[in-house]
Design an enzyme around this catalytic site. Sequence first.
Site, PDB file in Angstrom:
ATOM      1  N   HIS A 132      -7.630  12.149 -62.665  1.00 28.36           N
ATOM      2  CA  HIS A 132      -8.581  11.494 -63.569  1.00 28.36           C
ATOM      3  C   HIS A 132      -9.331  10.372 -62.868  1.00 28.36           C
ATOM      4  CE1 HIS A 132      -7.614  13.117 -67.751  1.00 28.36           C
ATOM      5  NE2 HIS A 132      -7.009  13.902 -66.885  1.00 28.36           N
ATOM      6  N   VAL A 174     -14.100  10.820 -61.972  1.00 29.73           N
ATOM      7  CA  VAL A 174     -15.257   9.958 -62.265  1.00 29.73           C
ATOM      8  C   VAL A 174     -15.635   9.184 -60.994  1.00 29.73           C
ATOM      9  CG1 VAL A 174     -16.149   8.140 -63.781  1.00 29.73           C
ATOM     10  CG2 VAL A 174     -14.344   9.683 -64.596  1.00 29.73           C
ATOM     11  N   ASP A 222     -11.670   6.258 -56.379  1.00 25.75           N
ATOM     12  CA  ASP A 222     -11.914   4.854 -56.030  1.00 25.75           C
ATOM     13  C   ASP A 222     -10.974   3.880 -56.736  1.00 25.75           C
ATOM     14  OD1 ASP A 222     -12.807   5.246 -58.547  1.00 25.75           O
ATOM     15  OD2 ASP A 222     -14.861   4.573 -58.216  1.00 25.75           O
TER      16      ASP A 222
END
Length: 159
Positions: free
Chosen positions: A62, A66, A70
């Site tokens: 997850h 997106v 990071d």
Amino acid sequence: MASVLTHAVALVALAALANAHLSPYFYDNVCPQALPTIRNGVRAALRREARLGPSILRLSFHDCFVNGCDGSVLLDDNGSFVGEKTAFPNVNSLRGFEVIDDIKEAVNQVCNGNVVSCADILVAAARDSVVEVNSLAVFFLEKNKVIKAFLMEASTKYL
Ligand code: HEM
């Protein structure tokens, strides 16, 4: 055509540059205790609750989903910022944040400061979770084989 070629050359050059900076051995010099500390944190968590292994793998997926891997999924909302934790696919569903928090604290301690990024910790923890869960599965399968052999022997002897 020239523009396509220029872009292709630029992409290859960027890829080569990226490769030059990515190494699984990076922390061997920067903080040799970093990866073993992550692994120990994962092992400790799995001893508490085996499901945390899959949960950490999912957390990492997850995070990467997106804008790349990071560590952004780990950020808490505050007055001026709404992060990913409370997004529809994550809220009341993602688990294991506290494991990553604990590991981050332990890593900061052994590395004398903020040396290893949360993003790296999350990815390494996901990798270690898969390895550990696999070892657990093999252990139970092996155990199962022994039990099966015992039952087979018992049934041929006594039934
Ligand atoms: C877009 C594709 C995907 C969708 C729609 C999806 C959806 C879901 C949903 C709805 C759950 C149950 C969540 C809950 O109980 O609250 C789940 C669990 C899980 N997913 Fe996915 N998933 C996807 C891709 C992946 C991928 C690529 C991985 C592995 C890298 C993965 C690993 C897992 C794991 C390990 C769990 C169980 C987590 C736990 O028990 O805490 N999923 N997924």
